[in-house]
Motif scaffolding. Structure first.
Motif, PDB file in Angstrom:
ATOM      1  N   LEU A  73      -0.738   6.240   1.583  1.00 17.46           N
ATOM      2  CA  LEU A  73      -0.080   5.600   2.728  1.00 17.46           C
ATOM      3  C   LEU A  73       1.053   4.690   2.266  1.00 17.46           C
ATOM      4  CD1 LEU A  73      -3.004   4.608   5.127  1.00 17.46           C
ATOM      5  CD2 LEU A  73      -1.156   6.213   5.598  1.00 17.46           C
ATOM      6  N   ASN A  74       0.864   4.055   1.101  1.00 17.40           N
ATOM      7  CA  ASN A  74       1.894   3.145   0.581  1.00 17.40           C
ATOM      8  C   ASN A  74       2.955   3.872  -0.230  1.00 17.40           C
ATOM      9  OD1 ASN A  74       0.592   0.979   1.716  1.00 17.40           O
ATOM     10  ND2 ASN A  74      -0.623   0.539  -0.114  1.00 17.40           N
ATOM     11  N   GLY A  75       2.810   5.196  -0.361  1.00 21.51           N
ATOM     12  CA  GLY A  75       3.794   5.959  -1.131  1.00 21.51           C
ATOM     13  C   GLY A  75       3.721   5.676  -2.609  1.00 21.51           C
ATOM     14  N   ASN A  76       2.530   5.294  -3.115  1.00 18.88           N
ATOM     15  CA  ASN A  76       2.431   4.897  -4.524  1.00 18.88           C
ATOM     16  C   ASN A  76       1.816   5.966  -5.408  1.00 18.88           C
ATOM     17  OD1 ASN A  76       3.585   2.438  -4.152  1.00 18.88           O
ATOM     18  ND2 ASN A  76       1.655   1.391  -3.746  1.00 18.88           N
ATOM     19  N   HIS A  77       1.725   7.219  -4.931  1.00 16.80           N
ATOM     20  CA  HIS A  77       1.224   8.228  -5.861  1.00 16.80           C
ATOM     21  C   HIS A  77       2.390   8.731  -6.702  1.00 16.80           C
ATOM     22  CE1 HIS A  77       2.585  10.482  -2.505  1.00 16.80           C
ATOM     23  NE2 HIS A  77       2.015  11.628  -2.796  1.00 16.80           N
ATOM     24  N   GLN A  78       2.144   9.753  -7.487  1.00 20.17           N
ATOM     25  CA  GLN A  78       3.065  10.041  -8.583  1.00 20.17           C
ATOM     26  C   GLN A  78       4.401  10.639  -8.158  1.00 20.17           C
ATOM     27  OE1 GLN A  78       0.653  11.950  -7.671  1.00 20.17           O
ATOM     28  NE2 GLN A  78       1.146  14.083  -7.946  1.00 20.17           N
ATOM     29  N   ASN A  79       4.555  10.981  -6.885  1.00 23.42           N
ATOM     30  CA  ASN A  79       5.762  11.705  -6.481  1.00 23.42           C
ATOM     31  C   ASN A  79       6.870  10.746  -6.071  1.00 23.42           C
ATOM     32  OD1 ASN A  79       4.151  13.994  -6.735  1.00 23.42           O
ATOM     33  ND2 ASN A  79       3.343  13.590  -4.711  1.00 23.42           N
ATOM     34  N   THR A 136      -5.130   4.810   0.491  1.00 24.13           N
ATOM     35  CA  THR A 136      -4.226   3.660   0.622  1.00 24.13           C
ATOM     36  C   THR A 136      -2.983   3.853  -0.244  1.00 24.13           C
ATOM     37  OG1 THR A 136      -6.097   2.217   1.046  1.00 24.13           O
ATOM     38  CG2 THR A 136      -4.054   1.150   0.414  1.00 24.13           C
ATOM     39  N   GLN A 137      -3.180   4.381  -1.449  1.00 27.07           N
ATOM     40  CA  GLN A 137      -2.007   4.597  -2.320  1.00 27.07           C
ATOM     41  C   GLN A 137      -1.074   5.644  -1.708  1.00 27.07           C
ATOM     42  OE1 GLN A 137      -2.517   6.394  -6.146  1.00 27.07           O
ATOM     43  NE2 GLN A 137      -3.750   8.072  -5.372  1.00 27.07           N
ATOM     44  N   SER A 180      -8.287   5.956   8.858  1.00 22.07           N
ATOM     45  CA  SER A 180      -7.584   4.871   8.153  1.00 22.07           C
ATOM     46  C   SER A 180      -7.153   3.782   9.125  1.00 22.07           C
ATOM     47  CB  SER A 180      -6.382   5.422   7.376  1.00 22.07           C
ATOM     48  OG  SER A 180      -5.396   5.901   8.253  1.00 22.07           O
ATOM     49  N   ARG A 181      -6.715   4.159  10.315  1.00 24.31           N
ATOM     50  CA  ARG A 181      -6.250   3.147  11.274  1.00 24.31           C
ATOM     51  C   ARG A 181      -7.424   2.352  11.849  1.00 24.31           C
ATOM     52  NH1 ARG A 181      -0.533   4.052  12.247  1.00 24.31           N
ATOM     53  NH2 ARG A 181      -0.552   2.479  13.863  1.00 24.31           N
ATOM     54  N   VAL A 182      -8.546   3.026  12.103  1.00 28.97           N
ATOM     55  CA  VAL A 182      -9.720   2.290  12.589  1.00 28.97           C
ATOM     56  C   VAL A 182     -10.147   1.268  11.537  1.00 28.97           C
ATOM     57  CG1 VAL A 182     -12.155   2.474  13.236  1.00 28.97           C
ATOM     58  CG2 VAL A 182     -10.528   4.162  14.091  1.00 28.97           C
ATOM     59  N   LEU A 183     -10.181   1.699  10.286  1.00 29.02           N
ATOM     60  CA  LEU A 183     -10.630   0.786   9.218  1.00 29.02           C
ATOM     61  C   LEU A 183      -9.658  -0.383   9.042  1.00 29.02           C
ATOM     62  CD1 LEU A 183     -11.964   3.337   6.564  1.00 29.02           C
ATOM     63  CD2 LEU A 183     -13.292   1.802   8.024  1.00 29.02           C
ATOM     64  N   ASN A 184      -8.376  -0.163   9.375  1.00 26.23           N
ATOM     65  CA  ASN A 184      -7.394  -1.245   9.268  1.00 26.23           C
ATOM     66  C   ASN A 184      -7.174  -1.965  10.594  1.00 26.23           C
ATOM     67  OD1 ASN A 184      -6.856  -0.865   6.530  1.00 26.23           O
ATOM     68  ND2 ASN A 184      -5.341   0.724   6.917  1.00 26.23           N
ATOM     69  N   ASN A 185      -8.043  -1.683  11.611  1.00 31.51           N
ATOM     70  CA  ASN A 185      -7.925  -2.292  12.947  1.00 31.51           C
ATOM     71  C   ASN A 185      -6.553  -2.105  13.568  1.00 31.51           C
ATOM     72  OD1 ASN A 185     -10.528  -3.386  13.519  1.00 31.51           O
ATOM     73  ND2 ASN A 185     -10.149  -4.822  11.827  1.00 31.51           N
TER      74      ASN A 185
END
Ligand code: NAD
Length: 345
Positions: free
Chosen positions: A325-331, A322-323, A201-206
Motif C-alpha cells: 500500500l505504501n509502494g515500498n516493495h521492490q518495484n 502495508t508495504q 485493510s481499510r477495516v483494520l485501519n478504520n
C-alpha cells in the motif's frame, strides 16, 4: 532423463504467485520458471520461502518483448507454458486501456509464437469469466463454455482477444492448448487494490470502504488454492484445444462480501461509503463448472471457510500488504501506481 521445464508467466502476481508455490512444492521433479516483469502488481517477497529451492527459477522479462522471449524459449526449451501475466484490474483498464492491449494481447501473441517455434507440449492460457460479459440477476443462469464472448470492459476485451489468439494458434498451427476461464479469486497475496483485501485493510485501519452504486453487483468467488488445483488438472488432463470454466458456485453481492468482513473483524457498517457506480459495471457473473468437474475437479473451500481463513491471513501478514500500500516493495514504479487506489476486480 531430462527434467520437465514449466514456464509460469506472471508468477510474481496474486494467482500466478500462488500457482508457482503450489507447483514448486508439489512437483520437485519439475523445474518451475517464474517469468515476470515486476509491474506494481508483481512482488517477489512472497517467494522468500521457495527462492532457495533447486527447482525454482526467476526470470525478469517482459512478455511483449519479442527479442527477449524468443531466445529465452530457444535456450530453455520449455515443455509447458502456464500463462498468467496480464494487466488485471478493470478500473485501470478504464483509465489506461493501451497497456492492457500491449500486455494482454501483444504479450500473449509473442508467447504463442515462441511456444509454436519450440513446439511446447501444452500452453495453458489463464483467462477470466469476464470475457462472457454479464448475466442478469436470474439465479438459474450461468456462463458455460458455449456462452458467446461479449466483453464489456477494456480489460475483458483484451482477455477475450487473447483467448481468440490462443484458439487460432491451435486451429491454424496445431499448438496444444487449453483455456481456463475462472471467476473472481480471493486468498493469500491478493494485491490490496481488489475488493476483498482492500476491504480488510481499510477495516483494520478504520477507514471508509467505498462501494460502487448500490453494492448489488454479484460475483462468484473462488479460493485461489482451488483455482491452482484446477489449472494443474487442466495442464495434465485437459483435452487438447478445450476451454474449461472454473468456479465454485459462491455468488455474493459486493455488499454481502463487505459486510461479512466488517462483522468478522467486529467493526461497524458505518464504515461503508456508497460511491458513484463504475462505468459499464457488469451486473452478475456466475460459472457453470460442470465440464471441469467431469475432468475430476472439486473445490475444497466454501466461501465461509475461505473468507475466514483469508481474513486471518491478512491479520497475520499486515507487514506484507502495508508495504505494498505504501509502494515500498521492490518495484520502482509502485509508488506511481499506488496513488490511484480503487476497490474492485
Ligand atoms: P496480478 O495483477 O496480481 O498479477 C499479474 C502479474 O503479471 C504481475 O506479477 C505482473 O508483474 C505481471 N506482468 C504484468 N505485465 C507483464 C509483462 N508485460 N510481462 C511479464 N509480466 C507481466 O493478476 P492476477 O489477479 O494474479 O491474475 C492472473 C491472471 O489470472 C490474469 O491473466 C487474469 O486475467 C486471470 N484471472 C484473474 C482473476 C482474479 O480474480 N484475480 C480471475 C480469473 C482470471
Amino acid at each position: 532423463m531430462n527434467r520437465i521445464k514449466v514456464l509460469v508467466t506472471g508468477g510474481a502476481g496474486f494467482i500466478g504467485g500462488n500457482f508457482v508455490q503450489y507447483m514448486v512444492n508439489k512437483y520437485p521433479q519439475y523445474d518451475i520458471y517464474n517469468l515476470d516483469v515486476l509491474t506494481y502488481a508483481g512482488d517477489l517477497t512472497k517467494h522468500r520461502f521457495i527462492e532457495k529451492m533447486n527447482n525454482y527459477h526467476f526470470v525478469k522479462a517482459d512478455i511483449a518483448d519479442r527479442d527477449t522471449i524468443i531466445p529465452l524459449f530457444e535456450k530453455e526449451n520449455f515443455d509447458y507454458v502456464i500463462h498468467f501475466a496480464a494487466e488485471s484490474h478493470v478500473d485501470r483498464s478504464i483509465t489506461d486501456p493501451g497497456i492492457f492491449v500491449r500486455t494482454n494481447v501483444v504479450g500473449t501473441q509473442v508467447l504463442l509464437d515462441a511456444a509454436k517455434l519450440i513446439g511446447v507440449s501444452k500452453f495453458v492460457h489463464v483467462s477470466t469469466d469476464e470475457v462472457y460479459g454479464e448475466l442478469d440477476i436470474d439465479p438459474t443462469t450461468f456462463f458455460t463454455e458455449e456462452t458467446p464472448l461479449q466483453p464489456n470492459s477494456p480489460y475483458s476485451a483484451s482477455k477475450a482477444s487473447s483467448d481468440l489468439l490462443v484458439r487460432a494458434y491451435h486451429e491454424t498451427f496445431g499448438l496444444p492448448i487449453n483455456i481456463t476461464r475462472c471467476s473472481n479469486n480471493y486468498g493469500p497475496y491478493h494485491f490490496p487494490e481488489k475488493l476483498i483485501p482492500l476491504t480488510i485493510s481499510r477495516v483494520l485501519n478504520n477507514q471508509n470502504i467505498p462501494i460502487y452504486g448500490s453494492g448489488n453487483n454479484i460475483r462468484d468467488w473462488l479460493h485461489v488454492f482451488d483455482h491452482c488445483a484446477a489449472i494443474d488438472l487442466v495442464l495434465h488432463e485437459g483435452v487438447d484445444g478445450e476451454v474449461y470454466n472454473v468456479g465454485g458456485h459462491n455468488e455474493r453481492t459486493n455488499l454481502e462480501v463487505v459486510k461479512t468482513i466488517i462483522h468478522a473483524l467486529g467493526k461497524s457498517e458505518d464504515l461503508i461509503e456508497f460511491v458513484p457506480d463504475r462505468l459499464g459495471h457488469d451486473q452478475r457473473y456466475a460459472i457453470d463448472p460442470s465440464k471441469l468437474k467431469d475432468l475430476g475437479w472439486t473445490p475444497t473451500y466454501t466461501f465461509e471457510t475461505g473468507i475466514t481463513q483469508t481474513i486471518q491471513w491478512y491479520l497475520d501478514h499486515k507487514e506484507w500488504w502495508t508495504q505494498l500500500l505504501n509502494g515500498n516493495h521492490q518495484n520502482n514504479d509502485a509508488k506511481q501506481y499506488n496513488t490511484q487506489l480503487s476497490w474492485e476486480l
